[in-house]
Every structure is written in structure tokens, then in C-alpha cells.
Scaffold this motif. Structure first.
Motif, PDB file in Angstrom:
ATOM      1  N   MET A   1       0.829  -1.194   0.000  1.00 38.10           N
ATOM      2  CA  MET A   1       0.000   0.000   0.000  1.00 38.10           C
ATOM      3  C   MET A   1       0.874   1.260   0.000  1.00 38.10           C
ATOM      4  O   MET A   1       0.520   2.264  -0.592  1.00 38.10           O
ATOM      5  N   GLN A   2       2.039   1.187   0.687  1.00 39.29           N
ATOM      6  CA  GLN A   2       2.886   2.373   0.710  1.00 39.29           C
ATOM      7  C   GLN A   2       3.566   2.570  -0.638  1.00 39.29           C
ATOM      8  O   GLN A   2       4.142   1.649  -1.191  1.00 39.29           O
ATOM      9  N   LYS A   3       3.487   3.813  -1.145  1.00 37.98           N
ATOM     10  CA  LYS A   3       4.114   4.094  -2.438  1.00 37.98           C
ATOM     11  C   LYS A   3       5.623   4.091  -2.312  1.00 37.98           C
ATOM     12  O   LYS A   3       6.345   3.684  -3.208  1.00 37.98           O
ATOM     13  N   LYS A   5       9.085   2.769  -1.030  1.00 39.44           N
ATOM     14  CA  LYS A   5       9.517   1.413  -0.695  1.00 39.44           C
ATOM     15  C   LYS A   5      10.635   1.431   0.337  1.00 39.44           C
ATOM     16  O   LYS A   5      11.380   2.405   0.461  1.00 39.44           O
ATOM     17  N   ASP A  56       3.107  -1.568   5.984  1.00 42.02           N
ATOM     18  CA  ASP A  56       1.864  -0.912   6.393  1.00 42.02           C
ATOM     19  C   ASP A  56       1.666  -0.904   7.897  1.00 42.02           C
ATOM     20  O   ASP A  56       0.661  -0.411   8.391  1.00 42.02           O
ATOM     21  N   GLU A 111       0.465   6.473   2.828  1.00 45.50           N
ATOM     22  CA  GLU A 111      -0.825   6.164   2.195  1.00 45.50           C
ATOM     23  C   GLU A 111      -1.821   5.646   3.220  1.00 45.50           C
ATOM     24  O   GLU A 111      -2.873   5.141   2.871  1.00 45.50           O
ATOM     25  N   CYS A 132       2.869  -7.085   2.305  1.00 45.10           N
ATOM     26  CA  CYS A 132       2.134  -5.907   1.871  1.00 45.10           C
ATOM     27  C   CYS A 132       2.436  -5.651   0.403  1.00 45.10           C
ATOM     28  O   CYS A 132       3.586  -5.371   0.046  1.00 45.10           O
ATOM     29  N   THR A 133       1.432  -5.737  -0.447  1.00 42.62           N
ATOM     30  CA  THR A 133       1.623  -5.392  -1.850  1.00 42.62           C
ATOM     31  C   THR A 133       1.037  -4.000  -2.069  1.00 42.62           C
ATOM     32  O   THR A 133       0.700  -3.319  -1.108  1.00 42.62           O
ATOM     33  N   ASP A 134       0.911  -3.599  -3.336  1.00 40.87           N
ATOM     34  CA  ASP A 134       0.474  -2.235  -3.605  1.00 40.87           C
ATOM     35  C   ASP A 134      -0.911  -1.916  -3.048  1.00 40.87           C
ATOM     36  O   ASP A 134      -1.137  -0.856  -2.497  1.00 40.87           O
ATOM     37  N   ASP A 135      -1.851  -2.820  -3.203  1.00 42.19           N
ATOM     38  CA  ASP A 135      -3.182  -2.507  -2.700  1.00 42.19           C
ATOM     39  C   ASP A 135      -3.764  -3.623  -1.835  1.00 42.19           C
ATOM     40  O   ASP A 135      -4.931  -3.590  -1.486  1.00 42.19           O
TER      41      ASP A 135
END
Lengths: 333, 144
Positions: A1-3, A5, A56, A111, A132-135
């Protein structure tokens, strides 16, 4: 989720460490589980590369750690600050709690962080791994063969759902882009309570506050609670520990705790995050913020260094205490 | 002061420079006010920490009233302005937690207002007596 890295943060920390700008880094390291990530101080490149984590679950607000950290030695400390942390950072500077010269603040975008109790509500206990992936959060538990895929949006922490600002109000350097102050619905829950009857409110708070175990975690984590001697540590007060018979003492503790930070609370939401009993403590703080905004004009603690807190200020035509509640009720009607 | 046979205990924090003298004047003028009102003298109304108010309730008070100089007349120029803000927020918070509004009050009483002091105390004691015993902010440990 966090842009942003983990590697970008480590890279930044390594470069600042190697060029001598800072001699240590305040960051996050893994705890016992993937969700209880712990603040840690890294002094060398090796430990940074191996132990630094960012995910996250990096909700911890580092501002308060700077008080003790800046007193430890001479060099500068690198600190990563999310937008909401920068408000606490400014507030502590306003109160002269640490030396700005000893800190190198790197603003990082956020985010929104995940709330582990929301995750556990979906997949239960026994979490062995969280990715944790992008969404999404991919959660593996010891009871299920197939991992749970949970939308990151759905387990966003309460304080992040009603995020007040994506804007950094203090930093030496920024990674990524700065955001804006957000129009949030953070007072909706408070307004809902205000519109209940007194009996309903009493029942609500009785239920919430009687769960308190007086662990003092909310006080210890709060970046506004920085007294070196606290009234609640007084063993002669007769009320320093948990009462079994009734719950007044929790009420007193929570009213005083919230009152002591009234006007200085930046609404970072750390108190609710660390509460082991999931008491919505932010609702007490937000009540004070809402009252201050309505009675004495909009005020955001920490928005700028040196601003005068509403409770150490006054105007000659402030409302009378007897009118404060009516005035608010009149507004609601 | 009794309502349905119930006598309340009231704690009044009085500023040394005005209300405390106001209470004195009420006495000199033979103005009656309830003996249930226990006066605690403070150097200024802003000496009253929110904790004092809660502590009074905890130890069995049924009502707490804070009396200070009229705004603008503070002996220390601005103390009562701070009291006004603090107590506005504290009372609003107590209301938010569902505690009866009539149990707390702030009143500005000057040294010349003995009659106002007596009238205020009579009125406050009556309201508190009507509410009955303070159950929502009691602490059984303090009532042994």
C-alpha cells in the motif's frame, strides 16, 4: 500500500550515514510478528541493510523518541516522519522539548497504515506472515492453507481513514511528493456522540473506559505527554492503580489525560493505536479539538512552530463555561 | 438544603480576592446560604486544576462550583480568563461523558456581592439537591 519502498528509505539513510550528516538512524525493525514493528536506532550500514523494515504496520510516531534520542550524544539523528508525525514534531519544537539542530528530518509520504485488529477481525489469530503489496495485504495464518487476500483500504487504521493531512509541515528533506491538508470527517463520530442523550453517552463511555487496564500506554506513547513527572505516577494519590469496585478512576485518568493535551494534541492517533483494549481514545482528544475549534477558532496544534495554544491564550469575549455546551447544541439544532 | 430528605455536599472553590470576601460579606450581612457548601480558598480561580474538580467528585462531592472575580477584574490581571477557557472545556467534556451538567458551575462573584454569593449558593445547592447523590463520578474506594 505504501508508495515509498523500504529500499528507497534504506538507500537514503545509507547515503546520509556515509557522508556524515547523521550518525544514527531512527527507523523501524521487525518485532516478534510482521505486524508489531518496533522503532529502533541503527548505527551502522550493516544493521540498516539487514534489519530496517518498512510496511503498512509502521504506524509509530517517532517525534517523541527524539526527546531522549537527542540527549544521548552529540551527532545528528536521522528520523523518518510521516505527514501526521511532522505535526507532533512541530508541537514538540514549540514546547522546546528537543534540539532541532540535532535532528535531520526526512519526510516520507504515507498512504495510511493498517490496523492489525481489523486484520484479525477478518482472518482471526495465528497470523504467521503478512506481505504488503500495492493494494493488498496477503496474510498467512497457521490455521488455513490458503492465504487471505485483504484489500488494504478495508483494514486502514481509524486515524488514517479520517486522515487530516498528507502535507509535511516540517522536514529537512522530502522523499517523494508533498501532499495537501485533507478535508476529513474526523469529527463525525464525536458529533454522533454529542447528539446522543446524556444517559446513552454515559453508557457508551462506561463500557469503553471500564475496559481500561491502566497500562498507561496511551500516556507513554503520546507525543504531547512529555512531562518528566506525571501526576498519575504519584503513589500517594491513592488512585494510581486500577480500581476493581468502580470505574471512576478510569474516567478521571482519561479526562485528565485528554485535558492535559487539550490544545496541544495534534490528533496523531497514537493513543488509540497502542491501546491494548481498543478504547477509542481519539474520541476524547477530538472532542477537545472540536470544542476549541468551535469556541475559540480553528486551531491545529503543530501546524506551525511557535503558535500559541488555545489554553494558554484568551480573548476578553470568550464564552462563559455555562454557555459552552448550549452554544454547541444551538449550532447542532 | 434538603430535597426529598437528601442533603448534598458541595465544594466551592473561592478566589481569595473576591468570592471569598464575598462569602464573608454574606455572613456579615446575615444572608443565609446552605451549610452544605464547603468553601476552599484558592489564590485565584485559575489555581483550580481540572483534577481538583474531579478529585472533589471522587471523594464524595455532589456538586463543584468555582467562584472568581468578574472577567477583567482579576487580581492577577488575566487568571480568570484562563479559568473561563479551561472550565468551558472541562464542563463540555463532562457533559460529553454523560455527567449531569448541573453538578458543575463557574460563577463570577466580587467582594462586594455578598447577596449574589448567597443567592448563587442557594440556587446551586437546590439544583444539586434535586439531582440527588453523585453516582456517575463516585469512587467507592474514597467512601470507606
Amino acid at each position: 500500500m505504501q508508495k515509498i519502498k523500504r529500499d528507497a528509505l534504506v538507500e537514503k539513510a545509507l547515503s546520509l550515514l556515509s557522508d556524515g550528516t547523521v550518525n544514527r538512524v531512527l527507523g523501524w525493525k521487525a518485532g516478534e510478528f510482521d505486524y508489531d514493528i518496533t522503532p529502533a536506532v541503527f548505527r551502522d550500514a550493516e544493521s540498516l541493510k539487514n534489519d530496517f523494515v518498512f510496511s503498512d504496520f509502521c504506524g509509530a510516531n517517532f517525534s517523541k523518541y527524539l526527546i531522549s534520542e537527542t540527549r544521548k550524544d552529540e551527532g545528528k539523528v536521522l528520523v523518518f516522519l510521516k505527514p501526521c508525525d511532522t505535526y507532533s514534531f512541530n508541537q514538540l519544537l514549540t514546547e522546546h522539548r528537543f534540539d532541532r539542530e540535532k535532528v535531520y528530518a526526512v519526510g516520507i509520504p504515507c498512504e495510511g497504515m493498517a490496523d492489525i485488529s481489523k486484520v484479525k477481525a477478518i482472518c482471526g489469530d495465528g497470523i504467521s506472515n503478512i506481505e504488503c503489496t500495492d493494494d493488498k495485504l496477503i496474510v498467512t495464518t497457521i490455521y488455513e492453507d490458503k492465504p487471505y487476500e485483504i484489500a488494504a483500504e478495508s483494514v486502514l487504521a481509524e486515524r488514517c481513514v479520517t486522515c487530516k493531512s498528507k502535507k509535511h509541515v516540517a522536514y529537512d528533506e522530502l522523499i517523494g511528493e508533498d501532499g495537501d491538508v485533507v478535508e476529513s470527517a474526523r469529527f463525525d463520530e464525536v458529533a454522533k456522540l454529542e447528539n446522543m442523550t446524556a444517559d446513552e453517552r454515559f453508557a457508551f463511555w462506561q463500557e469503553q473506559l471500564s475496559r481500561c487496564i491502566r497500562c498507561n500506554a496511551c500516556r507513554d506513547v503520546c507525543p504531547a505527554c512529555t512531562c518528566e513527572k506525571c501526576v498519575f505516577n504519584n503513589p500517594k494519590s491513592g488512585v494510581e492503580n486500577k480500581a476493581i469496585a468502580d470505574s471512576f478512576e478510569e474516567k478521571m485518568f482519561h479526562i485528565i489525560r485528554a485535558f492535559h493535551v487539550a490544545g496541544r494534541c495534534t490528533d496523531c492517533g497514537e493513543c488509540s493505536r497502542v491501546c491494548p483494549q481498543d478504547i477509542p481514545l481519539h474520541l476524547l482528544n477530538r472532542k477537545f479539538i472540536k470544542d476549541i475549534n468551535e469556541l475559540y477558532g480553528e486551531y491545529q496544534a503543530g501546524a506551525e512552530v511557535g503558535s500559541r495554544a488555545p489554553l494558554v491564550n484568551y480573548t476578553k469575549d470568550d464564552c462563559e463555561p455555562s454557555e459552552a455546551v448550549e452554544r454547541r447544541n444551538g449550532k447542532d439544532a | 438544603m434538603q430535597v426529598n430528605g437528601y442533603k448534598p455536599l458541595i465544594v466551592a472553590f473561592c478566589c481569595n480576592w473576591c468570592s471569598y470576601a464575598g462569602a464573608d460579606l454574606a455572613g456579615n450581612n446575615r444572608l443565609a446560604y446552605p451549610a452544605d457548601v464547603k468553601i476552599i480558598r484558592v489564590p485565584c480561580s485559575c489555581r483550580v486544576n481540572p483534577m481538583f474538580v474531579l478529585r472533589a467528585f471522587q471523594r464524595g462531592a455532589d456538586g463543584v462550583i468555582i467562584c472568581g472575580c468578574h472577567p477583567g477584574d482579576c487580581h492577577y490581571t488575566s487568571g480568570n480568563y484562563f479559568t473561563r477557557r479551561r472550565m468551558s472545556l472541562l464542563f463540555s467534556m463532562l457533559d460529553y461523558l454523560g455527567i449531569e451538567r448541573e453538578r458543575t458551575r463557574v460563577e463570577w462573584v466580587s467582594a462586594a456581592e455578598g447577596a449574589k454569593f448567597a443567592a448563587t449558593m442557594n440556587d446551586f445547592a437546590e439544583k444539586v439537591a434535586a439531582l440527588g447523590e453523585n453516582k456517575r463520578l463516585e469512587d467507592l474506594r474514597c467512601k470507606r
